[in-house]
Write a protein that holds these residues in place. Structure first.
Motif, short mmCIF file in Angstrom:
data_model
loop_
_atom_site.label_atom_id
_atom_site.label_comp_id
_atom_site.label_asym_id
_atom_site.label_seq_id
_atom_site.Cartn_x
_atom_site.Cartn_y
_atom_site.Cartn_z
N ASN A 17 -101.73 28.45 -69.72
CA ASN A 17 -100.27 28.34 -69.67
C ASN A 17 -99.79 27.10 -70.42
OD1 ASN A 17 -99.81 30.68 -68.19
ND2 ASN A 17 -99.98 29.63 -66.22
N TYR A 18 -100.50 26.00 -70.21
CA TYR A 18 -100.10 24.73 -70.82
C TYR A 18 -100.14 24.82 -72.35
CZ TYR A 18 -100.06 19.71 -71.85
OH TYR A 18 -99.75 18.47 -72.33
N VAL A 19 -101.15 25.52 -72.86
CA VAL A 19 -101.28 25.64 -74.32
C VAL A 19 -100.50 26.83 -74.85
CG1 VAL A 19 -102.92 26.01 -76.21
CG2 VAL A 19 -103.54 24.52 -74.29
N GLY A 20 -100.59 27.95 -74.12
CA GLY A 20 -100.05 29.20 -74.64
C GLY A 20 -98.54 29.30 -74.64
N ILE A 21 -97.89 28.80 -73.59
CA ILE A 21 -96.43 28.95 -73.51
C ILE A 21 -95.72 28.20 -74.64
CG2 ILE A 21 -94.41 28.38 -72.10
CD1 ILE A 21 -96.05 29.11 -69.63
N PRO A 22 -96.09 26.95 -74.96
CA PRO A 22 -95.46 26.31 -76.13
C PRO A 22 -95.72 27.06 -77.43
CG PRO A 22 -96.51 24.66 -74.74
CD PRO A 22 -96.95 26.00 -74.23
N LEU A 23 -96.95 27.58 -77.59
CA LEU A 23 -97.25 28.34 -78.82
C LEU A 23 -96.39 29.60 -78.91
CD1 LEU A 23 -101.15 28.04 -79.00
CD2 LEU A 23 -99.45 26.88 -80.44
N LEU A 24 -96.22 30.27 -77.78
CA LEU A 24 -95.37 31.47 -77.78
C LEU A 24 -93.91 31.11 -78.08
CD1 LEU A 24 -96.77 33.52 -74.76
CD2 LEU A 24 -96.81 34.18 -77.18
N ALA A 25 -93.48 29.96 -77.57
CA ALA A 25 -92.11 29.52 -77.86
C ALA A 25 -91.92 29.27 -79.36
CB ALA A 25 -91.79 28.26 -77.06
N TYR A 29 -89.47 31.50 -81.89
CA TYR A 29 -88.48 30.87 -82.77
C TYR A 29 -88.74 31.24 -84.22
CZ TYR A 29 -85.99 27.34 -85.45
OH TYR A 29 -85.17 26.72 -86.37
N SER A 30 -90.02 31.17 -84.61
CA SER A 30 -90.36 31.42 -86.02
C SER A 30 -90.14 32.88 -86.41
CB SER A 30 -91.82 31.04 -86.27
OG SER A 30 -92.05 29.68 -85.97
N MET A 31 -90.27 33.79 -85.44
CA MET A 31 -90.21 35.21 -85.77
C MET A 31 -88.85 35.84 -85.48
SD MET A 31 -92.24 37.25 -87.29
CE MET A 31 -93.67 36.19 -87.14
N PHE A 32 -88.10 35.28 -84.54
CA PHE A 32 -86.86 35.94 -84.14
C PHE A 32 -85.60 35.09 -84.37
CE2 PHE A 32 -90.16 37.99 -81.65
CZ PHE A 32 -89.87 39.33 -81.85
N ILE A 37 -81.82 32.67 -89.81
CA ILE A 37 -81.25 31.49 -90.46
C ILE A 37 -81.65 31.43 -91.92
CG2 ILE A 37 -81.21 28.96 -90.43
CD1 ILE A 37 -81.79 29.10 -87.42
N ASP A 38 -82.95 31.66 -92.16
CA ASP A 38 -83.46 31.58 -93.53
C ASP A 38 -82.85 32.66 -94.43
OD1 ASP A 38 -85.31 30.48 -95.50
OD2 ASP A 38 -86.42 32.36 -95.29
N GLY A 39 -82.64 33.85 -93.86
CA GLY A 39 -82.07 34.95 -94.65
C GLY A 39 -80.56 35.04 -94.57
N ARG A 40 -79.95 34.04 -93.91
CA ARG A 40 -78.49 33.99 -93.78
C ARG A 40 -77.93 35.28 -93.19
NH1 ARG A 40 -76.66 30.97 -99.45
NH2 ARG A 40 -77.93 29.08 -99.11
N GLY A 41 -78.63 35.73 -92.13
CA GLY A 41 -78.16 36.90 -91.41
C GLY A 41 -78.54 38.22 -92.04
N SER A 42 -79.42 38.21 -93.03
CA SER A 42 -79.80 39.45 -93.72
C SER A 42 -80.84 40.22 -92.90
CB SER A 42 -80.38 39.13 -95.10
OG SER A 42 -80.93 40.29 -95.69
#
Length: 263
Positions: A17-25, A29-32, A37-42
Protein backbone atom coordinates in the motif's frame (compact mmCIF):
# COMPACT_ATOMS: atom_id res chain seq x y z
CA UNK A 1 3.32 -19.70 13.79
CA UNK A 2 -0.19 -18.73 12.70
CA UNK A 3 0.12 -15.38 14.48
CA UNK A 4 3.55 -14.79 12.92
CA UNK A 5 2.15 -15.55 9.47
CA UNK A 6 -0.65 -13.02 9.95
CA UNK A 7 1.86 -10.44 11.12
CA UNK A 8 4.13 -10.95 8.12
CA UNK A 9 1.26 -10.81 5.62
CA UNK A 10 -0.08 -7.65 7.27
CA UNK A 11 3.33 -5.99 7.02
CA UNK A 12 3.59 -7.05 3.38
CA UNK A 13 0.22 -5.49 2.57
CA UNK A 14 1.22 -2.28 4.35
CA UNK A 15 4.41 -2.10 2.28
CA UNK A 16 2.50 -2.72 -0.94
CA UNK A 17 0.00 0.00 0.00
CA UNK A 18 2.79 2.40 0.92
CA UNK A 19 4.49 1.94 -2.44
CA UNK A 20 1.55 1.09 -4.67
CA UNK A 21 -0.97 3.79 -3.81
CA UNK A 22 1.36 6.71 -4.70
CA UNK A 23 2.33 4.94 -7.93
CA UNK A 24 -1.33 4.46 -8.82
CA UNK A 25 -1.99 8.12 -8.07
CA UNK A 26 0.82 9.11 -10.45
CA UNK A 27 -0.54 6.71 -13.06
CA UNK A 28 -4.08 8.10 -12.79
CA UNK A 29 -2.83 11.64 -13.16
CA UNK A 30 -0.59 10.75 -16.09
CA UNK A 31 -3.27 8.75 -17.90
CA UNK A 32 -6.51 10.58 -17.11
CA UNK A 33 -5.58 14.19 -16.30
CA UNK A 34 -2.39 15.14 -18.08
CA UNK A 35 -3.49 13.93 -21.56
CA UNK A 36 -6.42 16.36 -21.45
CA UNK A 37 -4.11 19.19 -20.46
CA UNK A 38 -1.44 18.23 -22.98
CA UNK A 39 -3.98 17.83 -25.79
CA UNK A 40 -5.90 20.95 -24.77
CA UNK A 41 -9.09 18.98 -24.32
CA UNK A 42 -8.73 16.95 -27.52
CA UNK A 43 -10.52 13.60 -27.23
CA UNK A 44 -8.50 12.31 -30.18
CA UNK A 45 -5.25 13.05 -28.35
CA UNK A 46 -6.48 11.30 -25.20
CA UNK A 47 -7.48 8.21 -27.18
CA UNK A 48 -4.10 8.18 -28.88
CA UNK A 49 -2.32 8.25 -25.51
CA UNK A 50 -4.45 5.41 -24.18
CA UNK A 51 -3.89 3.38 -27.32
CA UNK A 52 -0.12 3.93 -27.13
CA UNK A 53 0.01 2.78 -23.49
CA UNK A 54 -2.36 -0.20 -23.65
CA UNK A 55 0.15 -2.58 -22.07
CA UNK A 56 0.79 -0.21 -19.18
CA UNK A 57 -2.95 0.28 -18.69
CA UNK A 58 -3.53 -3.47 -18.53
CA UNK A 59 -0.70 -3.87 -16.02
CA UNK A 60 -1.98 -0.99 -13.89
CA UNK A 61 -5.48 -2.45 -13.77
CA UNK A 62 -4.07 -5.85 -12.79
CA UNK A 63 -1.99 -4.20 -10.05
CA UNK A 64 -5.04 -2.31 -8.78
CA UNK A 65 -7.04 -5.54 -8.65
CA UNK A 66 -4.23 -7.24 -6.72
CA UNK A 67 -4.01 -4.32 -4.30
CA UNK A 68 -7.73 -4.51 -3.61
CA UNK A 69 -7.53 -8.29 -3.14
CA UNK A 70 -4.61 -7.96 -0.70
CA UNK A 71 -6.48 -5.41 1.40
CA UNK A 72 -9.64 -7.53 1.45
CA UNK A 73 -7.57 -10.50 2.63
CA UNK A 74 -5.93 -8.34 5.31
CA UNK A 75 -9.32 -7.15 6.52
CA UNK A 76 -10.68 -10.71 6.65
CA UNK A 77 -7.62 -11.87 8.61
CA UNK A 78 -8.08 -9.02 11.06
CA UNK A 79 -11.76 -9.86 11.56
CA UNK A 80 -10.97 -13.56 12.01
CA UNK A 81 -8.22 -12.80 14.53
CA UNK A 82 -10.59 -10.56 16.47
CA UNK A 83 -13.22 -13.31 16.57
CA UNK A 84 -10.68 -15.85 17.78
CA UNK A 85 -9.48 -13.45 20.47
CA UNK A 86 -13.04 -12.80 21.67
CA UNK A 87 -13.55 -16.57 21.92
CA UNK A 88 -10.29 -17.04 23.82
CA UNK A 89 -10.98 -14.04 26.08
CA UNK A 90 -14.32 -15.47 27.18
CA UNK A 91 -12.43 -17.86 29.50
CA UNK A 92 -10.24 -15.12 30.95
CA UNK A 93 -12.51 -13.72 33.73
CA UNK A 94 -12.90 -17.06 35.53
CA UNK A 95 -9.18 -17.74 35.15
CA UNK A 96 -8.32 -14.33 36.62
CA UNK A 97 -10.64 -15.00 39.56
CA UNK A 98 -8.92 -18.28 40.36
CA UNK A 99 -5.51 -16.62 40.03
CA UNK A 100 -6.50 -13.93 42.51
CA UNK A 101 -7.61 -16.63 44.93
CA UNK A 102 -4.24 -18.30 44.37
CA UNK A 103 -2.55 -15.01 45.28
CA UNK A 104 -4.60 -14.75 48.47
CA UNK A 105 -3.61 -18.27 49.51
CA UNK A 106 0.01 -17.50 48.66
CA UNK A 107 -0.11 -14.46 50.94
CA UNK A 108 -1.34 -16.62 53.83
CA UNK A 109 1.56 -19.04 53.33
CA UNK A 110 4.08 -16.19 53.29
CA UNK A 111 2.59 -14.80 56.50
CA UNK A 112 2.96 -18.20 58.20
CA UNK A 113 6.62 -18.30 57.15
CA UNK A 114 7.11 -14.73 58.41
CA UNK A 115 5.63 -15.56 61.79
CA UNK A 116 7.84 -18.65 62.03
CA UNK A 117 10.90 -16.37 61.70
CA UNK A 118 13.28 -19.13 60.65
CA UNK A 119 11.82 -21.71 63.02
CA UNK A 120 9.57 -24.66 62.12
CA UNK A 121 6.13 -23.18 61.37
CA UNK A 122 3.48 -23.86 63.98
CA UNK A 123 0.66 -23.42 61.46
CA UNK A 124 0.31 -25.77 58.48
CA UNK A 125 1.88 -24.68 55.20
CA UNK A 126 -0.90 -25.14 52.67
CA UNK A 127 0.92 -24.86 49.35
CA UNK A 128 -1.55 -23.42 46.81
CA UNK A 129 -1.60 -24.83 43.30
CA UNK A 130 -1.92 -22.71 40.21
CA UNK A 131 -5.35 -23.22 38.61
CA UNK A 132 -5.62 -25.95 36.03
CA UNK A 133 -5.81 -24.75 32.46
CA UNK A 134 -4.61 -21.21 33.06
CA UNK A 135 -1.63 -21.70 30.73
CA UNK A 136 -3.89 -22.70 27.86
CA UNK A 137 -6.23 -19.75 28.41
CA UNK A 138 -3.34 -17.29 28.53
CA UNK A 139 -1.61 -18.89 25.55
CA UNK A 140 -4.74 -18.67 23.40
CA UNK A 141 -5.27 -15.04 24.36
CA UNK A 142 -1.63 -14.16 23.67
CA UNK A 143 -1.80 -15.91 20.29
CA UNK A 144 -4.74 -13.85 19.06
CA UNK A 145 -4.36 -10.58 21.00
CA UNK A 146 -2.83 -7.32 19.87
CA UNK A 147 0.89 -7.01 20.70
CA UNK A 148 0.27 -4.69 23.67
CA UNK A 149 -2.23 -7.05 25.29
CA UNK A 150 -0.12 -10.09 24.43
CA UNK A 151 2.94 -8.55 26.06
CA UNK A 152 0.96 -7.73 29.21
CA UNK A 153 -0.39 -11.28 29.47
CA UNK A 154 3.09 -12.69 28.87
CA UNK A 155 4.43 -10.59 31.74
CA UNK A 156 1.80 -12.01 34.09
CA UNK A 157 2.49 -15.54 32.89
CA UNK A 158 6.23 -15.25 33.47
CA UNK A 159 5.86 -13.67 36.91
CA UNK A 160 3.38 -16.33 37.94
CA UNK A 161 5.93 -19.02 37.13
CA UNK A 162 8.63 -17.23 39.09
CA UNK A 163 6.39 -16.65 42.11
CA UNK A 164 5.14 -20.24 42.15
CA UNK A 165 8.69 -21.62 41.99
CA UNK A 166 9.84 -19.37 44.84
CA UNK A 167 6.82 -20.23 46.96
CA UNK A 168 7.32 -23.96 46.47
CA UNK A 169 10.96 -23.67 47.47
CA UNK A 170 10.01 -21.65 50.55
CA UNK A 171 7.36 -24.18 51.59
CA UNK A 172 9.74 -27.09 51.03
CA UNK A 173 12.40 -25.38 53.14
CA UNK A 174 9.87 -24.61 55.86
CA UNK A 175 8.75 -28.24 56.00
CA UNK A 176 12.33 -29.52 56.29
CA UNK A 177 13.18 -29.76 59.98
CA UNK A 178 16.92 -29.62 59.32
CA UNK A 179 17.13 -27.49 56.18
CA UNK A 180 17.70 -23.80 55.65
CA UNK A 181 14.58 -21.67 55.78
CA UNK A 182 13.70 -18.59 53.80
CA UNK A 183 14.66 -15.46 55.72
CA UNK A 184 12.49 -12.43 56.37
CA UNK A 185 14.44 -10.29 53.92
CA UNK A 186 13.43 -12.65 51.13
CA UNK A 187 9.85 -12.81 52.37
CA UNK A 188 9.50 -9.04 52.08
CA UNK A 189 10.64 -9.25 48.46
CA UNK A 190 8.22 -12.13 47.83
CA UNK A 191 5.32 -10.13 49.28
CA UNK A 192 6.22 -7.13 47.13
CA UNK A 193 6.22 -9.26 43.99
CA UNK A 194 2.99 -10.92 45.04
CA UNK A 195 1.34 -7.52 45.47
CA UNK A 196 2.60 -6.48 42.05
CA UNK A 197 1.23 -9.66 40.51
CA UNK A 198 -2.14 -9.13 42.19
CA UNK A 199 -2.35 -5.61 40.73
CA UNK A 200 -1.44 -6.78 37.24
CA UNK A 201 -4.11 -9.48 37.34
CA UNK A 202 -6.72 -7.14 38.80
CA UNK A 203 -6.12 -4.55 36.08
CA UNK A 204 -7.32 -7.05 33.48
CA UNK A 205 -10.81 -7.62 34.84
CA UNK A 206 -12.56 -4.73 33.09
CA UNK A 207 -10.97 -5.66 29.78
CA UNK A 208 -11.63 -9.39 30.21
CA UNK A 209 -15.32 -8.71 30.88
CA UNK A 210 -15.55 -6.34 27.89
CA UNK A 211 -16.46 -3.52 30.27
CA UNK A 212 -13.48 -1.30 29.41
CA UNK A 213 -10.72 -1.05 26.81
CA UNK A 214 -7.33 -2.44 27.67
CA UNK A 215 -5.18 -0.01 29.60
CA UNK A 216 -1.88 -0.86 31.24
CA UNK A 217 -2.02 1.20 34.42
CA UNK A 218 1.09 2.48 36.14
CA UNK A 219 1.94 0.85 39.44
CA UNK A 220 1.77 3.24 42.40
CA UNK A 221 1.68 3.13 46.16
CA UNK A 222 -2.10 3.42 46.37
CA UNK A 223 -2.51 0.37 44.14
CA UNK A 224 -0.05 -1.60 46.28
CA UNK A 225 -1.71 -0.48 49.50
CA UNK A 226 -5.08 -1.67 48.23
CA UNK A 227 -3.60 -4.96 47.02
CA UNK A 228 -1.94 -5.62 50.37
CA UNK A 229 -5.23 -4.85 52.09
CA UNK A 230 -7.20 -7.29 49.94
CA UNK A 231 -4.51 -9.92 50.49
CA UNK A 232 -4.90 -9.33 54.25
CA UNK A 233 -1.28 -8.22 54.51
CA UNK A 234 -0.77 -5.62 57.23
CA UNK A 235 2.05 -3.56 55.79
CA UNK A 236 3.39 -2.33 59.12
CA UNK A 237 3.63 -5.89 60.49
CA UNK A 238 6.38 -6.77 58.03
CA UNK A 239 9.15 -4.73 59.57
CA UNK A 240 12.80 -5.57 60.18
CA UNK A 241 14.28 -2.09 60.49
CA UNK A 242 13.72 1.39 59.07
CA UNK A 243 15.42 0.44 55.83
CA UNK A 244 14.08 -3.08 55.39
CA UNK A 245 10.33 -3.31 55.74
CA UNK A 246 7.48 -3.90 53.33
CA UNK A 247 6.50 -0.24 53.05
CA UNK A 248 10.04 0.98 52.37
CA UNK A 249 10.81 -1.93 50.04
CA UNK A 250 7.66 -1.24 48.01
CA UNK A 251 8.43 2.45 47.74
CA UNK A 252 11.98 1.71 46.60
CA UNK A 253 10.60 -0.62 43.96
CA UNK A 254 8.23 2.07 42.75
CA UNK A 255 11.02 4.65 42.74
CA UNK A 256 13.13 2.38 40.55
CA UNK A 257 10.19 2.13 38.15
CA UNK A 258 9.68 5.89 38.21
CA UNK A 259 6.25 5.66 39.81
CA UNK A 260 7.00 6.64 43.39
CA UNK A 261 4.25 8.28 45.38
CA UNK A 262 4.19 9.29 49.01
CA UNK A 263 2.47 6.90 51.36
Amino acid sequence: MHRAGIFRSSVLVDIVNYVGIPLLAIYLYSMFVFPWIDGRGSWTHVQAVWDRWQTLNAGALAFLASLIAFNIAKFNESVQREREFVAAKSFLPSTLSTLMEYCSRSARVLQVLWEANGQPPTAPLDQPDLPAGYREVFSNCIRHADPQVGSYLSTILVRLQVHDARLRDAVAEGADAHGLRVDRYSLIAYLYRLGELYILIGNLFGFARAEAPFHSKDLNWEAFRNAYGVLDVEVDDFFIDDNMNLRAFTQRGLARAGNSQNA
